[in-house]
Design an enzyme around this catalytic site. Sequence first.
Site, PDB file in Angstrom:
ATOM      1  N   ASP A  80       0.857  -1.186   0.000  1.00  0.00           N
ATOM      2  CA  ASP A  80       0.000   0.000   0.000  1.00  0.00           C
ATOM      3  C   ASP A  80       0.898   1.243   0.000  1.00  0.00           C
ATOM      4  O   ASP A  80       2.134   1.132   0.029  1.00  0.00           O
ATOM      5  CB  ASP A  80      -0.965   0.005   1.192  1.00  0.00           C
ATOM      6  CG  ASP A  80      -0.258  -0.069   2.534  1.00  0.00           C
ATOM      7  OD1 ASP A  80       0.849   0.484   2.674  1.00  0.00           O
ATOM      8  OD2 ASP A  80      -0.808  -0.678   3.473  1.00  0.00           O
ATOM      9  N   ARG A 171      -4.917  -5.985  -0.600  1.00  0.00           N
ATOM     10  CA  ARG A 171      -3.594  -5.452  -0.971  1.00  0.00           C
ATOM     11  C   ARG A 171      -2.832  -6.468  -1.814  1.00  0.00           C
ATOM     12  O   ARG A 171      -2.198  -6.118  -2.823  1.00  0.00           O
ATOM     13  CB  ARG A 171      -2.776  -5.137   0.285  1.00  0.00           C
ATOM     14  CG  ARG A 171      -3.190  -3.895   1.021  1.00  0.00           C
ATOM     15  CD  ARG A 171      -2.342  -3.703   2.263  1.00  0.00           C
ATOM     16  NE  ARG A 171      -2.618  -4.710   3.273  1.00  0.00           N
ATOM     17  CZ  ARG A 171      -1.699  -5.217   4.102  1.00  0.00           C
ATOM     18  NH1 ARG A 171      -0.442  -4.843   4.002  1.00  0.00           N
ATOM     19  NH2 ARG A 171      -2.036  -6.113   5.008  1.00  0.00           N
TER      20      ARG A 171
END
Length: 285
Positions: A80, A171
């Site tokens: 991220d 993610r």
Amino acid sequence: MDGILNVLKPAGMTSFDVISFLRRTYKQKKIGHGGTLDPMAAGVLPVFMGKATRLIEYAPIHTKTYIAEFIMGFSTDTEDVMGNIISSGKPIENIKVWENACESFKGDILQVPSLYSAIKVRGQRAYDLARSGEFIELKPRPIHIYDISLLEVKVPFIRLQVTCSSGTYIRALGRDIGRYTGCPLSMSFLLRTNMGTFSINAAKTLEEIEQSPEKSLNKNLKEIFSDMKTLSLSATMGKGFLTGKRLVIRKPDEPVIAVYNNSTFLGIGEIKKGILHPRKVFGEL
């Protein structure tokens, strides 16, 4: 106080922070939640209080829907935008490329979880080991992607809607889609809009809960377990169920069944060879 809260977790707080806030608000020690959200993520967080904590493992919260935004052109160690950049590449504007990539990840797949996740490795959280610089290798795990919809491609951003099984790391899904296309991605936003029967439309903010704690708590467990097969018992048999008795029930086998007396939720049971076995009891008669 017993019941279930549909909490709208804000970004910037950990799921544990939310539980700590609710413990203070309700003066309740026995609280648990289903489905951890990362600090940067927002959205639906089901919270179980009092005797309802016994029911977390049976709650219909295993299918989840997210809206996720990724930035094209770089990947990080945390997958991220909060992490350190480890690779870069050229953004892709062609929508077809992203549509084909999304299509390829639908169904049953194996996913390597994020290194910065709460998975335990040798008794420690993976994110603690990763932050300390220790090399860890996580094994792929089976997950199911029910659907991926491409909401928008606007370089350098791409937005997706994902419906998936428990155990899915969004993610990591972005990481793998980026690798598939040759364009690295890093997650910049995550919103959980649904978790089983819990919807963001009915979720309460922490401010709303603080203002009306009693009204925010859902004690109607029949509503929560509406997707589960049910069995209604008489008052006499219901009392037997609550005291742990095995009851003769001439019905087909059911590994998990919600048990009621009229509209009163009694707990979770199992029917095996015509016998109802209590698994988790809840409530009084």
